[in-house]
Design an enzyme around this catalytic site. Structure first.
Site, PDB file in Angstrom:
ATOM      1  N   HIS A   1      -1.658  -4.743  15.747  1.00 39.75           N
ATOM      2  CA  HIS A   1      -2.538  -5.467  14.825  1.00 39.75           C
ATOM      3  C   HIS A   1      -3.955  -5.688  15.351  1.00 39.75           C
ATOM      4  CE1 HIS A   1       1.327  -6.506  12.894  1.00 39.75           C
ATOM      5  NE2 HIS A   1       0.594  -6.530  11.803  1.00 39.75           N
TER       6      HIS A   1
ATOM      7  N   LYS B   1      -4.149  -3.373   6.367  1.00 37.04           N
ATOM      8  CA  LYS B   1      -4.814  -4.287   5.439  1.00 37.04           C
ATOM      9  C   LYS B   1      -6.003  -4.955   6.109  1.00 37.04           C
ATOM     10  CE  LYS B   1      -0.853  -6.323   4.411  1.00 37.04           C
ATOM     11  NZ  LYS B   1       0.230  -5.360   4.635  1.00 37.04           N
TER      12      LYS B   1
ATOM     13  N   HIS C   1       4.075   1.544   2.228  1.00 37.51           N
ATOM     14  CA  HIS C   1       5.294   0.905   1.739  1.00 37.51           C
ATOM     15  C   HIS C   1       5.956   1.788   0.675  1.00 37.51           C
ATOM     16  CE1 HIS C   1       2.611  -2.601   2.862  1.00 37.51           C
ATOM     17  NE2 HIS C   1       3.661  -2.809   3.645  1.00 37.51           N
TER      18      HIS C   1
ATOM     19  N   LYS D   1      -3.799   4.708  11.238  1.00 37.28           N
ATOM     20  CA  LYS D   1      -2.724   4.070  10.485  1.00 37.28           C
ATOM     21  C   LYS D   1      -3.337   3.100   9.484  1.00 37.28           C
ATOM     22  CE  LYS D   1       1.484   1.298  11.098  1.00 37.28           C
ATOM     23  NZ  LYS D   1       1.178   0.053  10.437  1.00 37.28           N
TER      24      LYS D   1
ATOM     25  N   CYS E   1       2.968  -9.514  13.908  1.00 32.27           N
ATOM     26  CA  CYS E   1       4.271  -8.852  14.066  1.00 32.27           C
ATOM     27  C   CYS E   1       5.427  -9.829  13.926  1.00 32.27           C
ATOM     28  CB  CYS E   1       4.384  -8.185  15.442  1.00 32.27           C
ATOM     29  SG  CYS E   1       3.291  -6.785  15.697  1.00 32.27           S
TER      30      CYS E   1
ATOM     31  N   CYS F   1       2.679 -12.540  18.784  1.00 32.03           N
ATOM     32  CA  CYS F   1       1.780 -11.978  17.761  1.00 32.03           C
ATOM     33  C   CYS F   1       2.261 -12.456  16.398  1.00 32.03           C
ATOM     34  CB  CYS F   1       1.769 -10.456  17.810  1.00 32.03           C
ATOM     35  SG  CYS F   1       0.840  -9.711  16.428  1.00 32.03           S
TER      36      CYS F   1
ATOM     37  N   CYS G   1      -2.667  -7.588  20.400  1.00 31.40           N
ATOM     38  CA  CYS G   1      -1.500  -6.793  20.009  1.00 31.40           C
ATOM     39  C   CYS G   1      -1.937  -5.353  19.765  1.00 31.40           C
ATOM     40  CB  CYS G   1      -0.885  -7.378  18.741  1.00 31.40           C
ATOM     41  SG  CYS G   1       0.353  -6.321  17.955  1.00 31.40           S
TER      42      CYS G   1
ATOM     43  N   HIS H   1       0.850  -1.189   0.000  1.00 39.46           N
ATOM     44  CA  HIS H   1       0.000   0.000   0.000  1.00 39.46           C
ATOM     45  C   HIS H   1       0.891   1.245   0.000  1.00 39.46           C
ATOM     46  CE1 HIS H   1       0.943   0.385   4.248  1.00 39.46           C
ATOM     47  NE2 HIS H   1       0.290  -0.724   4.579  1.00 39.46           N
TER      48      HIS H   1
END
Length: 524
Positions: free
Chosen positions: A158, A308, A24, A305, A133, A130, A155, A21
């Site tokens: 996430h 996905k 990145h 943030k 992560c 996790c 987490c 996305h």
């Protein structure tokens, strides 16, 4: 042009569990702009990027898609991650994959050395893990779950439940390096940037470091430990080593000395791995630590943030298909202070495209080229006597070049771009005030006309060279019109004010930044 110092820079290697996305792409562009700038300074520059392909999350994702993890990684790299580099014009010198044979060979050498030197031992471990992560979590990293996960610990990054894992693993004696790391941070305050990330890392290490579990025996998708093939290497320990396996660690000493140590550009959420675990690993192996770790901020969409799992990720092509890659690169480095979080909005990128690129830089270039064509048949005339206002433009070109270069050295590309735009705005004002179209009507002011046009052209050339690392396509197009041949990337950026353009100007075939009347706005 390589007569400067060495500059080696890396992006993180990105996890191939899904497609990229704009977060990145932001990291890639930031590193790329820094690399392109250093190349144009004459520095021996190296830009590395790549993909992280091992670990439990990849194995689970591949299984869910009924393919082997290698097939999954190959597909994602070919169809998504390498195309990303073309989408946003990344000039990487190398692309490493953790499934590359050269990487696995270097990792094995590194592991064996640490094992032989007593930095790795076997032990029992239980902790909160996790999968998102690929990391064991401290209790402080967990938050109460909500919704479907109410009553569970999840987490903080996430928002998914952690798993309690208990394994007999191999451990890296990271606790041995606690004081050495603190000494590093104190003696080299520039090692971790920005200051907010540095302070967070120091506070974390001062809480005390535990030894790091570095192997897994519950699955087999990873690099096997050379002394115990029933275990595969922890994915982060594997991934971090890409920075040295890509530049010849244990295989090509000359290349390794030339390219290491590197500057690491990473998202702030993974700065801890790069500024704590990674230098400790290198210290254990007797190698130099990285030159610097810069943890940039997050891209936020609607104040959150991108994720996905929350379907807030935006594909880079959604933006480049409308605005082009140059505008993508310009926007994210201009609109966001590098090192801080930044909100993305379609309205903001559209407004900046129109005001700063189409109407600002693009219109300036079109006017200057067109007037030299109209009033001098494209031939660049000689400048006559300079007035104070002409000298002010010349002086600003020198000042802008020096200050923009200093901003890049300070890892502040946003400051570099805003500094260059001082010259864009000054030249637009200069042309408005000097009114060359009026000077052209009177033969008595034709010498003054020539002076104004050449002063403007020299300033435009300076802008083009300085903007080249940020907007390579538009500036190359402009250089074909006003330059003296060759590529704009060959021009010395630290001397951008030294005009070396052509004796004639070729008309631009089209505007540098076509107007977008009604940009397509995708839902975030």
């Amino acid at each position: 042009m390589a007569d400067g110092s060495a500059f080696s820079i890396t992006t993180p290697i990105f996890y191939v569990n899904d497609v990229p996305h704009i977060g990145h792409a932001y990291t890639e562009v930031a590193a790329d702009v820094l690399a392109r700038w250093h190349r144009q300074r004459g520095d021996d520059t190296w830009l590395l990027t790549g993909t992280d392909e091992h670990g439990q999350k990849i194995l689970r994702t591949a299984s869910a898609n009924d393919v082997s993890p290698q097939e999954w990684a190959d597909r994602l790299v070919a169809d998504a991650w390498k195309p990303l580099l073309d989408t946003v014009d990344i000039s990487n010198d190398d692309f490493i994959r953790t499934t590359d044979e050269r990487h696995e060979r270097g990792v094995t050498l590194f592991l064996q050395k640490l094992h032989d030197d007593g930095y790795i031992y076997a032990g029992e471990f239980e902790g909160f893990y996790c999968v998102g992560c690929e990391e064991y979590k401290q209790p402080s990293d967990l938050v109460p779950g909500t919704g479907a996960y109410a009553g569970e610990q999840v987490c903080a990054i996430h928002s998914i439940p952690v798993e309690v894992l208990s394994e007999r693993n191999y451990f890296f004696r990271m606790s041995d390096f606690e004081q050495r790391l603190l000494d590093l941070y104190e003696s080299h305050p520039e090692f971790i940037q920005p200051e907010s990330v540095r302070n967070e890392i120091i506070a974390f290490v001062k809480q005390g470091l535990r030894d790091l579990s570095i192997s897994r025996s519950s699955f087999d998708w990873g690099i096997k430990l050379p002394w115990d093939t029933g275990h595969v290497l922890y994915v982060w320990f594997d991934a971090l080593l890409n920075y040295i396996t890509a530049v010849g660690y244990g295989v090509d000493d000359e290349q390794f000395r030339r390219r290491w140590p590197s500057v690491h550009i990473v998202g702030k959420d993974i700065a801890r791995f790069h500024a704590v675990i990674w230098p400790a690993m290198l210290m254990a192996a007797g190698l130099e630590v990285p030159e610097r770790v810069f943890g940039h901020g997050w891209l936020l969409v609607g104040g959150e943030k991108m994720s996905k799992s929350k379907l807030t990720g935006i594909a880079p092509s959604e933006i480049t298909d409308t605005f082009g890659s140059d505008a993508f690169r310009y926007y994210f480095l201009r609109a966001i202070t590098f090192g801080q979080d930044g909100n993305f909005s379609w309205e903001d990128i559209s407004a900046r495209y129109q005001a700063e690129l189409a109407n600002g830089f693009g219109n300036l270039a079109s006017r200057i080229v067109a007037m030299i064509g109209r009033y001098h048949d494209g031939a660049v005339p000689e400048r006559g006597a300079l007035t104070d206002v002409d000298r002010a433009i010349d002086d600003l070109a020198v000042s802008v070049t020096e200050r923009a270069d200093a901003a890049i050295q300070a890892f502040a590309p946003h400051d570099a771009i805003s500094t260059v735009w001082e010259l864009v705005d000054a030249l637009n004002g200069y042309i408005t005030e000097q009114e060359p179209w009026v000077l052209a009507k009177d033969p008595a002011t034709h010498e003054r006309l020539a002076t104004v046009l050449v002063t403007a052209l020299r300033g435009l050339g300076t802008i083009a060279v300085l903007a080249a690392p940020v907007m390579p396509k538009a500036t190359e197009k402009l250089w074909a019109s006003i330059g003296a041949g060759g590529s704009i990337a060959e021009q010395r950026i630290d001397r951008a004010y030294e005009w070396s353009g052509a004796e004639t100007v070729v008309p631009l075939e089209s505007g540098l930044f076509p107007r977008i009347e009604q940009p397509a706005v995708a839902s975030a």
